[in-house]
Motif scaffolding. Structure first.
Motif, PDB file in Angstrom:
ATOM      1  N   ARG A  92      12.375   5.485 -11.840  1.00 45.56           N
ATOM      2  CA  ARG A  92      13.137   5.516 -12.865  1.00 45.56           C
ATOM      3  C   ARG A  92      13.241   4.058 -13.793  1.00 45.56           C
ATOM      4  NH1 ARG A  92      17.263   9.087 -15.147  1.00 45.56           N
ATOM      5  NH2 ARG A  92      16.551  10.722 -13.584  1.00 45.56           N
ATOM      6  N   ILE A  93      12.484   3.761 -14.384  1.00 47.70           N
ATOM      7  CA  ILE A  93      12.036   2.506 -15.828  1.00 47.70           C
ATOM      8  C   ILE A  93      13.494   3.095 -16.718  1.00 47.70           C
ATOM      9  CG2 ILE A  93      10.908   1.721 -16.864  1.00 47.70           C
ATOM     10  CD1 ILE A  93      10.479   0.824 -13.921  1.00 47.70           C
ATOM     11  N   MET A  94      13.749   2.302 -17.179  1.00 42.62           N
ATOM     12  CA  MET A  94      15.131   3.055 -17.957  1.00 42.62           C
ATOM     13  C   MET A  94      14.870   2.433 -19.487  1.00 42.62           C
ATOM     14  SD  MET A  94      16.782   3.722 -15.770  1.00 42.62           S
ATOM     15  CE  MET A  94      18.727   4.550 -16.446  1.00 42.62           C
ATOM     16  N   ALA A 154       4.996  26.710 -10.267  1.00 44.10           N
ATOM     17  CA  ALA A 154       3.428  27.724 -10.177  1.00 44.10           C
ATOM     18  C   ALA A 154       2.552  26.953 -10.476  1.00 44.10           C
ATOM     19  CB  ALA A 154       3.927  28.318 -11.419  1.00 44.10           C
ATOM     20  N   ASP A 155       2.695  25.438 -10.991  1.00 41.30           N
ATOM     21  CA  ASP A 155       1.333  24.598 -11.262  1.00 41.30           C
ATOM     22  C   ASP A 155       1.298  23.382 -10.097  1.00 41.30           C
ATOM     23  OD1 ASP A 155       1.621  24.848 -13.543  1.00 41.30           O
ATOM     24  OD2 ASP A 155       2.992  22.931 -14.314  1.00 41.30           O
ATOM     25  N   ILE A 156       2.927  23.520  -9.456  1.00 40.99           N
ATOM     26  CA  ILE A 156       2.268  23.093  -7.455  1.00 40.99           C
ATOM     27  C   ILE A 156       2.437  24.253  -7.060  1.00 40.99           C
ATOM     28  CG2 ILE A 156       3.976  21.956  -6.047  1.00 40.99           C
ATOM     29  CD1 ILE A 156       5.540  20.877  -8.565  1.00 40.99           C
ATOM     30  N   THR A 178      12.650  28.224 -19.003  1.00 44.73           N
ATOM     31  CA  THR A 178      11.806  28.323 -18.132  1.00 44.73           C
ATOM     32  C   THR A 178      10.767  28.027 -17.239  1.00 44.73           C
ATOM     33  OG1 THR A 178      10.148  29.830 -19.154  1.00 44.73           O
ATOM     34  CG2 THR A 178      12.357  31.016 -18.053  1.00 44.73           C
ATOM     35  N   TYR A 179      10.847  26.734 -17.922  1.00 47.20           N
ATOM     36  CA  TYR A 179       9.593  25.696 -17.585  1.00 47.20           C
ATOM     37  C   TYR A 179      10.034  25.087 -16.210  1.00 47.20           C
ATOM     38  CZ  TYR A 179       9.134  20.238 -17.281  1.00 47.20           C
ATOM     39  OH  TYR A 179       9.229  18.999 -17.583  1.00 47.20           O
ATOM     40  N   PRO A 180      10.572  25.485 -15.525  1.00 47.86           N
ATOM     41  CA  PRO A 180      11.033  25.025 -14.233  1.00 47.86           C
ATOM     42  C   PRO A 180      10.198  25.979 -13.242  1.00 47.86           C
ATOM     43  CG  PRO A 180      13.126  24.691 -15.039  1.00 47.86           C
ATOM     44  CD  PRO A 180      12.528  25.011 -15.813  1.00 47.86           C
ATOM     45  N   ASP A 204      11.729   9.734 -10.525  1.00 46.74           N
ATOM     46  CA  ASP A 204      12.855  10.264  -9.617  1.00 46.74           C
ATOM     47  C   ASP A 204      13.617  11.817 -10.653  1.00 46.74           C
ATOM     48  OD1 ASP A 204      15.144   9.725  -8.588  1.00 46.74           O
ATOM     49  OD2 ASP A 204      16.114   9.142 -10.262  1.00 46.74           O
ATOM     50  N   ASP A 205      13.087  11.536 -12.163  1.00 47.10           N
ATOM     51  CA  ASP A 205      14.045  12.449 -13.103  1.00 47.10           C
ATOM     52  C   ASP A 205      13.356  14.043 -13.035  1.00 47.10           C
ATOM     53  OD1 ASP A 205      11.078  11.912 -14.203  1.00 47.10           O
ATOM     54  OD2 ASP A 205      11.485  12.783 -16.230  1.00 47.10           O
ATOM     55  N   GLN A 206      12.025  14.038 -11.932  1.00 50.76           N
ATOM     56  CA  GLN A 206      11.295  15.771 -11.587  1.00 50.76           C
ATOM     57  C   GLN A 206      11.821  15.734 -10.188  1.00 50.76           C
ATOM     58  OE1 GLN A 206       9.971  17.255 -14.190  1.00 50.76           O
ATOM     59  NE2 GLN A 206      10.147  15.818 -14.975  1.00 50.76           N
TER      60      GLN A 206
HETATM   61  P1  TYM Z   1       6.998  13.926 -17.052  1.00 58.27           P
HETATM   62  O1  TYM Z   1       5.720  13.793 -18.707  1.00 58.27           O
HETATM   63  O2  TYM Z   1       8.518  13.822 -18.609  1.00 58.27           O
HETATM   64  O3  TYM Z   1       7.017  12.788 -16.569  1.00 58.27           O
HETATM   65  C1  TYM Z   1       5.575  12.600 -15.861  1.00 58.27           C
HETATM   66  C2  TYM Z   1       5.844  11.740 -15.001  1.00 58.27           C
HETATM   67  O4  TYM Z   1       6.479  11.042 -15.397  1.00 58.27           O
HETATM   68  C3  TYM Z   1       7.570  10.281 -14.604  1.00 58.27           C
HETATM   69  N1  TYM Z   1       8.292   9.597 -15.235  1.00 58.27           N
HETATM   70  C4  TYM Z   1       8.558   8.561 -15.072  1.00 58.27           C
HETATM   71  N2  TYM Z   1       9.137   8.048 -13.743  1.00 58.27           N
HETATM   72  C5  TYM Z   1       9.273   6.451 -13.600  1.00 58.27           C
HETATM   73  N3  TYM Z   1      10.476   5.925 -15.238  1.00 58.27           N
HETATM   74  C6  TYM Z   1      10.560   6.527 -16.145  1.00 58.27           C
HETATM   75  N4  TYM Z   1      11.424   6.379 -17.687  1.00 58.27           N
HETATM   76  C7  TYM Z   1       9.419   7.733 -16.308  1.00 58.27           C
HETATM   77  N5  TYM Z   1       9.147   8.747 -17.318  1.00 58.27           N
HETATM   78  C8  TYM Z   1       8.483  10.330 -16.861  1.00 58.27           C
HETATM   79  C9  TYM Z   1       7.652  11.806 -14.603  1.00 58.27           C
HETATM   80  O5  TYM Z   1       8.567  11.962 -13.383  1.00 58.27           O
HETATM   81  C10 TYM Z   1       6.568  12.216 -14.235  1.00 58.27           C
HETATM   82  O6  TYM Z   1       6.578  11.908 -12.614  1.00 58.27           O
HETATM   83  N6  TYM Z   1       7.734  18.515 -15.806  1.00 58.27           N
HETATM   84  C11 TYM Z   1       6.880  17.281 -15.495  1.00 58.27           C
HETATM   85  C12 TYM Z   1       5.261  17.420 -15.495  1.00 58.27           C
HETATM   86  C13 TYM Z   1       4.855  18.612 -15.038  1.00 58.27           C
HETATM   87  C14 TYM Z   1       4.905  18.072 -13.586  1.00 58.27           C
HETATM   88  C15 TYM Z   1       4.212  19.718 -12.845  1.00 58.27           C
HETATM   89  C16 TYM Z   1       4.738  17.163 -12.853  1.00 58.27           C
HETATM   90  C17 TYM Z   1       4.540  19.889 -14.960  1.00 58.27           C
HETATM   91  N7  TYM Z   1       4.678  20.261 -13.574  1.00 58.27           N
HETATM   92  C18 TYM Z   1       3.200  20.115 -11.443  1.00 58.27           C
HETATM   93  C19 TYM Z   1       4.398  17.134 -11.379  1.00 58.27           C
HETATM   94  C20 TYM Z   1       4.402  18.506 -10.587  1.00 58.27           C
HETATM   95  C21 TYM Z   1       7.052  16.336 -16.723  1.00 58.27           C
HETATM   96  O7  TYM Z   1       7.857  17.447 -17.892  1.00 58.27           O
HETATM   97  O8  TYM Z   1       6.712  14.612 -16.767  1.00 58.27           O
END
Ligand code: TYM
Length: 329
Positions: free
Chosen positions: A183-185, A132-134, A125-127, A146-148
């Motif tokens: 998206r850094i790999m 809510a955070d937003i 349910t984390y999304p 990109d992953d978010q």
């Molecule tokens: P999290 O902690 O995994 O990552 C934080 C932010 O870093 C970005 N990110 C990356 N960007 C480019 N390349 C990568 N390899 C890479 N790894 C991580 C993520 O896209 C993110 O922007 N669910 C979120 C945290 C969160 C959040 C929110 C963000 C909770 N509530 C509300 C925005 C708004 C997360 O796990 O990010």
């Protein structure tokens, strides 16, 4: 002034991916936008954490936010659990999200497909908590990697649904994703995202890595056997990733860097990338130590939480009224 909100979940030490994809953009935008940035500590416990490690990672994350250039005079910086409205609106969001929507979230799908055991309901349910955070802060933009993106899109769906059902309540936010560096790999497997939970540690650069260790990770990054420096993401993803890292940090275009090294060996390019990365890490680490020594974190977080609560509590009160959760005397 338009508002932006974002957060990072410090389940481990912050990475170069977090910096390039997110953190450094928060810094870039803090002059132009009203910036709200938090430490997503509730999200951390969706997976098991050692309490002592978690607490240290949270402290480091706040210090790193500032070391990377976030200015508490400009941006509101706070810890998620200092604003109780997140948990309550998170529950309300869960009651306005369909199981089918959560089932489509690739992060959860990937984890369950890998056969990871004991995945929690919190992770599933984390999304909803992220929505809510937003939405508590009604931001116009959410700068993320990109992953978010998928999670921000779900947030938009939930916000629209709520607004349609209960009347205009939430601003529907837009994800803001950088063109370069979103998206850094992994340095060891360029088909996978660079991530805090890197099993070998070799594919991931941490912002607090010893500079020699960071250099070594870059020098031993996996590339290819093509033997030519050019921009070919599909066939030379490792090389492409290294150039993208250098481009993000130096402000030079990827084409310009690829062109400069087109007649050189991979070692030379890696050396350049390592120089760029290490210079940035050194700057951040120096500031990080100064910030920890100055003992300002407590005040920054207290001030940030007070500012955040003033916004969040108002939104939550409005939501409670709209849902009929209050008794009117
Ligand atoms: P999290 O902690 O995994 O990552 C934080 C932010 O870093 C970005 N990110 C990356 N960007 C480019 N390349 C990568 N390899 C890479 N790894 C991580 C993520 O896209 C993110 O922007 N669910 C979120 C945290 C969160 C959040 C929110 C963000 C909770 N509530 C509300 C925005 C708004 C997360 O796990 O990010």
């Amino acid at each position: 002034m338009k508002r932006m909100l974002s957060g990072i979940k410090p389940t481990g030490q912050l990475t170069l991916g977090n910096y390039i994809g997110a953190l450094r953009n928060f810094v870039k935008y803090q002059d132009e936008y009203e910036m709200v940035v938090f430490i997503a500590n509730l999200h951390c416990i969706t997976q098991p954490q050692d309490p002592a490690d978690l607490s240290k990672n949270l402290t480091d994350a706040v210090a790193l936010y500032m070391a990377c250039g976030l200015d508490p005079e400009k941006a509101t910086i706070f810890l998620q659990t200092d604003v109780k409205a997140h948990a309550e609106l998170g529950y309300i969001m869960a009651c306005n999200t369909y199981l089918g929507e959560l089932n489509r979230m690739t992060q959860f799908k990937d984890k369950s497909a890998k056969g990871e055991k004991n995945l929690t309901a919190g992770l599933y349910t984390y999304p909803c908590l992220m929505a809510a955070d937003i939405l508590l802060y009604n931001p116009d933009y959410v700068p993320v990697g990109d992953d978010q993106k998928q999670h921000v899109e779900l947030t938009r769906d939930i916000a629209n649904r709520f607004n349609n059902k209960y009347g205009e309540t939430f601003t529907v936010p837009e994800p803001l994703i950088a063109k370069v560096g979103a998206r850094i790999m992994s340095l060891q497997d360029p088909t996978k995202k660079m991530s805090k939970s890197d099993e070998t540690n070799k594919g991931c650069i941490y912002l607090l890595d010893d500079l020699k260790v960071a250099r070594k990770k870059i020098m031993s990054a996996v590339t290819d056997s093509v033997g030519k420096i050019q921009l070919d993401k599909e066939n030379q993803p490792g090389l492409y990733n290294l150039i993208e890292i250098a481009s993000s940090l130096s402000g030079r275009s990827m084409e310009e860097i690829a062109d400069e090294f087109k007649d050189e060996g991979y070692g030379k390019l890696k050396g350049y990338v390592a120089d760029v990365v290490c210079a940035e890490l050194e700057r951040i680490q120096t500031r990080y130590h100064e910030i920890l020594d100055s003992h300002i974190l407590e005040k920054v977080l207290a001030d940030g939480a007070a500012k955040a609560r003033a916004i969040a509590d108002k939104t939550l009160a409005d939501v409670e009224t709209k849902l009929g959760l209050e008794i009117k005397y």
